[in-house]
Every structure is written in structure tokens, then in C-alpha cells.
Design a protein around this motif. Structure first.
Motif, PDB file in Angstrom:
ATOM      1  N   GLY A 250       0.727  -1.214  -0.077  1.00 41.77           N
ATOM      2  CA  GLY A 250      -0.632   0.208   0.095  1.00 41.77           C
ATOM      3  C   GLY A 250       0.885   1.394  -0.467  1.00 41.77           C
ATOM      4  O   GLY A 250       2.199   0.949  -1.347  1.00 41.77           O
ATOM      5  N   SER A 251       0.259   2.450   1.194  1.00 45.84           N
ATOM      6  CA  SER A 251       1.479   3.397   0.776  1.00 45.84           C
ATOM      7  C   SER A 251       2.851   3.618   2.053  1.00 45.84           C
ATOM      8  O   SER A 251       4.001   4.373   1.538  1.00 45.84           O
ATOM      9  CB  SER A 251       0.504   4.342   2.171  1.00 45.84           C
ATOM     10  OG  SER A 251      -0.544   4.757   1.145  1.00 45.84           O
ATOM     11  N   GLY A 252       3.066   1.929   1.917  1.00 41.22           N
ATOM     12  CA  GLY A 252       4.682   1.900   2.831  1.00 41.22           C
ATOM     13  C   GLY A 252       4.998   2.539   3.568  1.00 41.22           C
ATOM     14  O   GLY A 252       4.435   3.154   4.552  1.00 41.22           O
ATOM     15  N   MET A 253       6.263   3.150   2.810  1.00 35.43           N
ATOM     16  CA  MET A 253       7.234   3.946   3.805  1.00 35.43           C
ATOM     17  C   MET A 253       6.686   4.959   3.848  1.00 35.43           C
ATOM     18  O   MET A 253       6.935   6.588   4.597  1.00 35.43           O
ATOM     19  CB  MET A 253       8.638   4.207   3.169  1.00 35.43           C
ATOM     20  CG  MET A 253       9.254   2.435   3.121  1.00 35.43           C
ATOM     21  SD  MET A 253       9.860   1.903   4.502  1.00 35.43           S
ATOM     22  CE  MET A 253      11.160   3.050   4.886  1.00 35.43           C
ATOM     23  N   ASN A 254       5.490   5.451   3.021  1.00 32.67           N
ATOM     24  CA  ASN A 254       5.146   6.821   3.207  1.00 32.67           C
ATOM     25  C   ASN A 254       4.005   7.139   4.381  1.00 32.67           C
ATOM     26  O   ASN A 254       3.670   7.866   4.015  1.00 32.67           O
ATOM     27  CB  ASN A 254       4.402   7.481   1.310  1.00 32.67           C
ATOM     28  CG  ASN A 254       5.692   7.434   0.662  1.00 32.67           C
ATOM     29  OD1 ASN A 254       6.385   7.927   0.492  1.00 32.67           O
ATOM     30  ND2 ASN A 254       4.788   6.706  -0.498  1.00 32.67           N
ATOM     31  N   SER A 255       3.418   5.899   4.616  1.00 34.23           N
ATOM     32  CA  SER A 255       2.594   6.230   5.431  1.00 34.23           C
ATOM     33  C   SER A 255       3.196   7.022   6.937  1.00 34.23           C
ATOM     34  O   SER A 255       2.542   7.036   6.804  1.00 34.23           O
ATOM     35  CB  SER A 255       2.581   4.801   5.948  1.00 34.23           C
ATOM     36  OG  SER A 255       1.613   3.969   4.867  1.00 34.23           O
ATOM     37  N   ALA A 256       4.764   6.462   7.325  1.00 34.04           N
ATOM     38  CA  ALA A 256       5.016   7.127   7.991  1.00 34.04           C
ATOM     39  C   ALA A 256       5.075   8.550   7.571  1.00 34.04           C
ATOM     40  O   ALA A 256       5.023   9.914   9.251  1.00 34.04           O
ATOM     41  CB  ALA A 256       6.857   6.897   8.257  1.00 34.04           C
ATOM     42  N   GLN A 257       4.896   9.346   7.254  1.00 31.35           N
ATOM     43  CA  GLN A 257       4.499  10.980   6.677  1.00 31.35           C
ATOM     44  C   GLN A 257       2.793  11.067   7.182  1.00 31.35           C
ATOM     45  O   GLN A 257       2.398  12.196   6.868  1.00 31.35           O
ATOM     46  CB  GLN A 257       4.641  11.312   5.477  1.00 31.35           C
ATOM     47  CG  GLN A 257       6.789  10.973   4.656  1.00 31.35           C
ATOM     48  CD  GLN A 257       6.545  11.293   3.480  1.00 31.35           C
ATOM     49  OE1 GLN A 257       6.147  11.922   2.657  1.00 31.35           O
ATOM     50  NE2 GLN A 257       7.777  10.600   2.588  1.00 31.35           N
ATOM     51  N   PHE A 258       2.047  10.314   7.145  1.00 31.88           N
ATOM     52  CA  PHE A 258       0.777  11.258   7.268  1.00 31.88           C
ATOM     53  C   PHE A 258       0.189  11.274   8.760  1.00 31.88           C
ATOM     54  O   PHE A 258       1.166  10.830   9.763  1.00 31.88           O
ATOM     55  CB  PHE A 258      -0.496   9.414   6.520  1.00 31.88           C
ATOM     56  CG  PHE A 258      -0.038   9.024   5.186  1.00 31.88           C
ATOM     57  CD1 PHE A 258       0.885  10.751   4.253  1.00 31.88           C
ATOM     58  CD2 PHE A 258      -0.443   7.845   4.399  1.00 31.88           C
ATOM     59  CE1 PHE A 258       0.952  10.577   2.985  1.00 31.88           C
ATOM     60  CE2 PHE A 258      -0.057   7.991   3.362  1.00 31.88           C
ATOM     61  CZ  PHE A 258       0.352   8.997   2.167  1.00 31.88           C
ATOM     62  N   THR A 259      -0.375  11.862   9.069  1.00 31.08           N
ATOM     63  CA  THR A 259      -0.749  11.655  10.176  1.00 31.08           C
ATOM     64  C   THR A 259      -2.349  10.706  10.447  1.00 31.08           C
ATOM     65  O   THR A 259      -2.465   9.943   8.725  1.00 31.08           O
ATOM     66  CB  THR A 259      -2.390  12.585  10.499  1.00 31.08           C
ATOM     67  OG1 THR A 259      -3.379  12.680   9.570  1.00 31.08           O
ATOM     68  CG2 THR A 259      -1.234  14.572   9.936  1.00 31.08           C
TER      69      THR A 259
END
Length: 361
Positions: A250-259
Motif C-alpha cells: 500500500g502506502s508503505g514507507m510513505n505512511s510515516a509521513q501521514f497523520t
């Protein structure tokens, strides 16, 4: 233990080397009475085979598969399915000048240090030639899932980034993917990709790629909450492919940037139908499929065999330099698309059978 077998219930073991007489696999755990033919397997192998365009290695292999066991009158018998693919277009002489040198970024160094012996002819067992066997196994898994789940089951992979050049995934077009040599899903970027990769090839260099695999029609409930999570096994499967250095679900590593608000996939119910407003989870929650589209992406590093001179050492520990001639992919990631699709099929079938065994469904 060298671990040449993948899977739990649906398992396959691959064998063979890049410049040996043949490669192949043995598939075990396939249910009986599944319609399967050599043509079904060949269709998938044809997507991966080399020499099909000026953007891939010019090694000419027809990758013709022969099924030796496990079928009778066009159906699987439930016994091991053995398949063989003969190698034909080997040029071992291309590797004579580097047989004592380790290619930087390649597995030459680690293989030699582990085993104390090295098959320098095209890399031997460490070559991506092995992946043809995985595609053959994936073709079997695909046929089983199409029968068990139905026509709604579909897996489609594409290259979504070539080197530094990405594409617009909102323009994803399944039909276009099958009509271009890059497995590109976005028609608007294709000409730029062609120009870019030809310049890379002309320079004697290489580039990496990002591949995305999407599985649709997967039922809810596949996977397990702890030590056999569906996303864990998918990550393992993709990471096992040659030259893969990173995997996202899914969003993978980018998930760390989300709220929390941005990342959560809100859920609603309409009659008997459950709806998710987004799919950051990539179709897997707590290691178990949610019924959404399963989305896995992985990064493939640039091909290590390049013409540009690089510093290295030889097998005797002496400093030297190396340039690699011969026939190599300027972007090995392009031909990784059908391999990723095959590994998706194999993992999903394995978990489908595991789920049936535990939940009797």
C-alpha cells in the motif's frame, strides 16, 4: 541449507543455472482436477523471456516449457508437477575475462565467500535466469485461483518508475500495459521513457525501476495475525526476486509521513456491501486481506553488469578494475513485472489453501 523451496502448502522448488543445460521447477501441493496445459504456462513465460525488444538483453531464449509430471488428460493429478526449460543461447566465453573478478553491486563476492566456488558463466544460480522457473510455478497458481475464486480474480503488474522518471498512476491502463515493452501503465510517459533508456544503454550504463503489482477479487480473510501475515509473506516473496532492494505494501514507507486521519481508510456499509474510502493499507489489515485491491510495489536496483570501468578486487584479494561486456538488460526491472505477478499468485494461493485448512471455507 540453501533454501530453494518457497511456500507452505502450495510449494515450488526451482533448480538450474544460467548457463547450465536447463532450468526448471517442481510444484507440490497443487489441488487435483485443475485444467492446465503447457500453453497456459507458456503464455506467462512469454511475458518474461529475453530478447523481445531493444530495451532488454539480446540473449535469445524461447523459454519453451515441457511439463514432465503431475498432469493427466489435461488436468492436474494432485501429485508433484515437474517442469523443464532448456537453455539454448549461452555465451559463456563472454565471462572468461571476469571469471576471477567480482562485479561491484553483484552477488559474485558473497556467493564465493559463502560456498568457496563460483559459477562465473552468467552468474550461475545467482542469475535472474532462475526466475523463469518462478513464472512457470506462478502460472499453475494462477489457474488454480481462477477456478477457485472465479473470473473476478485478476493480477496486473506494471513499471511505475524508470530510473528517475515516474508516471501518473491515475492514468493506469491495464490494456496499454500489455501493448508496450516497458509494461508502462501511463501512455503519456512512454516516449520519454524510450528516449531515456536508449541513452542509458548507449552510455553502457543501467538504471533501476519500481514495479507495482495489483491483485483484484481477493476474498476477505486470507492471511494470519502474527507469524504468517499476508503482507509479510508477500514482502518476502518480492524481496526474494533478484535485484529487489525494497518492498512497500500500500502506502508503505510513505505512511510515516501521514497523520492518523490521512492514513486511516474510512469504512462504510451499504446493504451487504462494505466500502473503503481509500486504500493506504494496500488491501491488508493486521496481516489479513480486507477484500480490497492488494497493492504491492518493489524497487529493483540498476543492473550490476555495466560497461563502465569500476574498481573491484579479484578472488585472490588483489585490487583491480572491471568492465563487463556481453548481453545485459539496461534495466532489469522491466522483466521483473511478470515475476512479481507470479510471486503474487503463488502467495495468494498458498494463503487461500491455508485459510481453507483452518477455517474450512
Amino acid at each position: 541449507m540453501s533454501f530453494n523451496t518457497f511456500g507452505k502448502i502450495f510449494r515450488f522448488t526451482t533448480w538450474g543455472e544460467s548457463h547450465g543445460p536447463a532450468i526448471g521447477c517442481v510444484v507440490d501441493g497443487c489441488p487435483p482436477n485443475i485444467n492446465i496445459s503447457e500453453q497456459d504456462v507458456q503464455k506467462e513465460l512469454n511475458k518474461r523471456k529475453p530478447g523481445q525488444s531493444k530495451f532488454t538483453t539480446q540473449r535469445k531464449e524461447d523459454d519453451k516449457v515441457n511439463i514432465l509430471s503431475g498432469t493427466f488428460e489435461g488436468k492436474t493429478t494432485g501429485t508433484p508437477i515437474s517442469m523443464i526449460i532448456y537453455n539454448k543461447d549461452m555465451r559463456s566465453r563472454d565471462y572468461e575475462t571476469i571469471k576471477n573478478k567480482f562485479r561491484p553491486g553483484h552477488a559474485d563476492y558473497t556467493y564465493f565467500n559463502k560456498y568457496g566456488i563460483r559459477d562465473y558463466r552468467g552468474g550461475g544460480r545467482q542469475s535472474a535466469r532462475e526466475t523463469a522457473s518462478r513464472v512457470a510455478a506462478g502460472a499453475i497458481a494462477k489457474k488454480v485461483l481462477e477456478k477457485k475464486i472465479g473470473l473476478k480474480y485478476n493480477v496486473k503488474g506494471a513499471v511505475t518508475q524508470l530510473g528517475m522518471l515516474g508516471c501518473d498512476k491515475k492514468k493506469w491502463d491495464d490494456k496499454f500495459i500489455s501493448k508496450n515493452p516497458f509494461f508502462c501503465p501511463d501512455k503519456s510517459i512512454l516516449k520519454l521513457w524510450e528516449k531515456y533508456l536508449l541513452s542509458i544503454r548507449k552510455a553502457g550504463s543501467s538504471c533501476g525501476a519500481v514495479i507495482e503489482i495489483r491483485a483484484r477479487g481477493v476474498p476477505t480473510g486470507l492471511g494470519a495475525p502474527i507469524y504468517s501475515k499476508l503482507d509479510m509473506d508477500l514482502a518476502s516473496a518480492m524481496m526474494s526476486i533478484n535485484a529487489v532492494k525494497g518492498v512497500n505494501i500500500g502506502s508503505g514507507m510513505n505512511s510515516a509521513q501521514f497523520t492518523g486521519e490521512q492514513n486511516s481508510d474510512e469504512i462504510s456499509q451499504s446493504g451487504k456491501k462494505t466500502k473503503f474510502n481509500s486504500n493506504n493499507a494496500g488491501g491488508i489489515l493486521g496481516g489479513i486481506s480486507s477484500g480490497q485491491e492488494i497493492v504491492v510495489s518493489f524497487a529493483v536496483k540498476p543492473t550490476s553488469s555495466i560497461i563502465s570501468k569500476r574498481k573491484t578486487i579479484d578472488r585472490f584479494g588483489k585490487n583491480t578494475s572491471i568492465t563487463v561486456k556481453g548481453r545485459h538488460d539496461p534495466c532489469v526491472g522491466i522483466r521483473a513485472v511478470p515475476i512479481g505477478e507470479a510471486m503474487m499468485h503463488c502467495v495468494l494461493l498458498d494463503h487461500y489453501l491455508l485459510n481453507n485448512a483452518q477455517c474450512n471455507s
